[in-house]
Design a protein around this motif. Structure first.
Motif, PDB file in Angstrom:
ATOM      1  N   ALA A  24       0.821  -1.208   0.000  1.00 35.06           N
ATOM      2  CA  ALA A  24       0.000   0.000   0.000  1.00 35.06           C
ATOM      3  C   ALA A  24       0.854   1.257   0.000  1.00 35.06           C
ATOM      4  O   ALA A  24       1.902   1.320   0.643  1.00 35.06           O
ATOM      5  N   LEU A  25       0.362   2.263  -0.717  1.00 32.63           N
ATOM      6  CA  LEU A  25       0.958   3.599  -0.744  1.00 32.63           C
ATOM      7  C   LEU A  25      -0.135   4.583  -0.332  1.00 32.63           C
ATOM      8  O   LEU A  25      -1.238   4.525  -0.851  1.00 32.63           O
ATOM      9  N   PRO A  40      -3.402  -5.250   2.598  1.00 33.46           N
ATOM     10  CA  PRO A  40      -1.965  -5.066   2.385  1.00 33.46           C
ATOM     11  C   PRO A  40      -1.142  -5.579   3.559  1.00 33.46           C
ATOM     12  O   PRO A  40      -1.619  -5.627   4.693  1.00 33.46           O
ATOM     13  N   GLU A  41       0.082  -5.940   3.281  1.00 34.79           N
ATOM     14  CA  GLU A  41       0.992  -6.403   4.327  1.00 34.79           C
ATOM     15  C   GLU A  41       2.044  -5.360   4.679  1.00 34.79           C
ATOM     16  O   GLU A  41       2.795  -5.533   5.641  1.00 34.79           O
ATOM     17  N   VAL A  42       2.078  -4.255   3.947  1.00 35.69           N
ATOM     18  CA  VAL A  42       3.070  -3.216   4.187  1.00 35.69           C
ATOM     19  C   VAL A  42       2.548  -1.898   3.633  1.00 35.69           C
ATOM     20  O   VAL A  42       1.718  -1.888   2.709  1.00 35.69           O
ATOM     21  N   LEU A  86      -1.280  -1.978  12.192  1.00 33.77           N
ATOM     22  CA  LEU A  86      -1.814  -3.132  11.482  1.00 33.77           C
ATOM     23  C   LEU A  86      -0.770  -3.905  10.707  1.00 33.77           C
ATOM     24  O   LEU A  86      -0.960  -5.106  10.435  1.00 33.77           O
ATOM     25  N   MET A  87       0.317  -3.249  10.332  1.00 33.17           N
ATOM     26  CA  MET A  87       1.292  -3.868   9.437  1.00 33.17           C
ATOM     27  C   MET A  87       2.621  -3.120   9.528  1.00 33.17           C
ATOM     28  O   MET A  87       2.681  -1.992  10.030  1.00 33.17           O
ATOM     29  N   PRO A  88       3.708  -3.726   9.058  1.00 37.10           N
ATOM     30  CA  PRO A  88       4.964  -2.987   8.976  1.00 37.10           C
ATOM     31  C   PRO A  88       4.759  -1.750   8.097  1.00 37.10           C
ATOM     32  O   PRO A  88       4.202  -1.852   7.000  1.00 37.10           O
ATOM     33  N   SER A  89       5.174  -0.601   8.583  1.00 36.36           N
ATOM     34  CA  SER A  89       4.973   0.635   7.829  1.00 36.36           C
ATOM     35  C   SER A  89       6.230   1.477   7.880  1.00 36.36           C
ATOM     36  O   SER A  89       7.090   1.309   8.750  1.00 36.36           O
ATOM     37  N   LEU A  90       6.310   2.399   6.948  1.00 36.65           N
ATOM     38  CA  LEU A  90       7.470   3.275   6.840  1.00 36.65           C
ATOM     39  C   LEU A  90       7.003   4.654   6.416  1.00 36.65           C
ATOM     40  O   LEU A  90       6.260   4.794   5.439  1.00 36.65           O
ATOM     41  N   PHE A  91       7.401   5.672   7.169  1.00 37.12           N
ATOM     42  CA  PHE A  91       7.017   7.058   6.894  1.00 37.12           C
ATOM     43  C   PHE A  91       8.297   7.858   6.704  1.00 37.12           C
ATOM     44  O   PHE A  91       9.182   7.839   7.570  1.00 37.12           O
TER      45      PHE A  91
END
Length: 447
Positions: free
Chosen positions: A94-95, A197-199, A383-388
């Motif tokens: 996901a974006l 989504p997973e990420v 909810l999931m591994p994320s990156l900001f």
């Protein structure tokens, strides 16, 4: 010798392949740059407040459909989900971009400056994209266009998340109905359920950071944010005879002073930081009347969940006891905006080479400390591994120290930085599948 020769040839071919791949992405980004700028400037000139992004949502839907991307709506009032299935098997990624503007006038003098007025909390106000959400939306649309045109190169499925009301809703009480807007509402409405989504990657343009530069950090990158509303009720009386009444003004002063000890005396500051601020206080009508009631509204922020929870637990008790000592009554209301925005450490480390491929070593910066604002992107990270990550928005020929900050009437986004954001989105989707297994294994072990 033959084996060494094969290794050298293979390495050379891989190098050439990598170079060609990089050239393909950069060429695609360059080709859509003018469109990216045009869309961004159009959205900037026509800003819409949170929960009211009807025209922006329509633009997003129209563009995504023109790229051949499946579109879903019905999430968080104006939210839009785009779904693109790649030609190869792989993860669901996901974006995210936010679409809303702020209730404030624009003073940039730009040719495409906003002249829009709208209703915010029942009152007419000027509206401006003073936080860069116009840029976020435009960059993600261009990334979607590139990825859709090259879905044969995608391993997996891409979810494009266009979220409303990151800054709050114009048509609701954000204090009592905060869970009905933004990322929380997108999640509760099922925007990320089919497919799941997973990420997720989020990006934010930032003033005071140079255009075309990417800034990142593992772990905490943004503070939590919680709001507090305090109502003190006393007994109204003439100012000349305070003993006949009960003074909520004096009680309010003591409450404000005592709140500062929540941080300085009540939490373990070796774990992180915290801040309690009262930004609005109202009471009374005349200088010679002690009023019956005083109301205060403020915020609490921290970069550590334990400190945050400590403040949330102890603040009501402290206020009630200060009120009791002053013989007035207290009502304390708490409203959560966002927890700490916490970048997944494994994901951050494994995607760092991607950012280097986008901007090079000299324009990639590892932050030593988290930034002080907050973001409801944090809920996706639960909810999931994320990156900001942050994208510099200030033109290179300007003094960074003098750049008008985000949420300022003079805030600007250098259009030259948009192509960097577009490429970062595209490269994340292309590169993540190679590290997906490691990221998911680490996430499961942690949770």
């Amino acid at each position: 010798m033959k084996m060494n020769g094969q290794i050298c040839v293979t390495a050379a071919l891989l190098s050439i392949s990598s170079l060609s791949f990089a050239d393909w992405v950069k060429d695609s980004v360059q080709k859509v740059e003018q469109q990216t700028i045009q869309i961004r400037q159009h959205i900037h000139a026509n800003p819409e407040l949170g929960n009211m992004e009807f025209k922006t949502s329509e633009l997003v839907q129209r563009e995504l459909k023109s790229y051949g991307i499946e579109v879903k709506t019905g999430f968080a009032k104006t939210g839009v989900i785009g779904i693109l299935k790649g030609s190869q098997d792989g993860p669901v990624m996901a974006l995210r971009a936010d679409m809303d503007a702020l209730p404030m006038p624009e003073k940039t003098g730009l040719a495409f400056a906003s002249q829009v007025k709208a209703i915010y909390q029942g009152k007419e106000t000027s509206v401006m994209h003073a936080c860069g959400h116009d840029a976020h939306t435009a960059m993600l649309l261009s990334a979607a266009k590139i990825l859709a045109a090259n879905k044969d190169k995608i391993k997996g499925t891409v979810i494009f998340v266009f979220q409303p009301a990151e800054e709050g809703g114009a048509d609701i009480d954000n204090f009592t109905q905060g869970d009905q807007i933004g990322s929380r509402k997108m999640i509760s409405d099922g925007a990320l359920n089919h497919p799941k989504p997973e990420v997720m990657l989020g990006m934010h343009v930032m003033a005071g950071m140079p255009s075309g530069n990417i800034f990142y950090k593992d772990g905490v990158i943004l503070n939590s944010a919680d709001s507090v509303r305090i109502t003190l009720n006393g007994q109204q009386v003439h100012g000349s005879t305070p003993w006949l009444g009960r003074d909520p003004i004096v009680a309010a002063a003591e409450v404000i002073n005592n709140l500062q000890t929540l941080i300085s005396r009540r939490v373990d500051l070796s774990k992180g930081m915290g801040a309690v601020s009262i930004g609005n206080i109202h009471g009374g009508t005349a200088g010679n009347i002690i009023p019956e009631q005083v109301t205060m509204v403020g915020s609490m922020r921290s970069n550590h969940e334990g400190i945050r929870q400590s403040m949330l637990k102890q603040l009501p008790v402290m206020v009630e006891h200060v009120a009791l000592a002053n013989d007035v009554t207290a009502k304390v209301e708490l409203s959560s905006y966002a927890p700490v925005t916490d970048n997944d450490k494994t994901l951050t480390a494994l995607m760092t080479p991607t950012w280097k491929s986008v901007v090079g070593d000299s324009k990639l910066h590892l932050l030593e400390h988290n930034a002080s604002p907050s973001e409801d992107f944090a809920y996706y990270g639960k909810l999931m591994p994320s990156l900001f990550i942050f994208l510099g928005a200030t033109p290179l020929n300007q003094d960074l120290a003098k750049a008008a900050p985000n949420h300022n009437p003079l805030f600007i986004v250098d259009d030259a930085t948009l192509k960097t954001g577009v490429e970062a989105h595209v490269r994340f989707i292309l590169d993540y599948p190679a590290v997906a297994e490691k990221v998911q294994a680490a996430w499961k072990a942690k949770n």
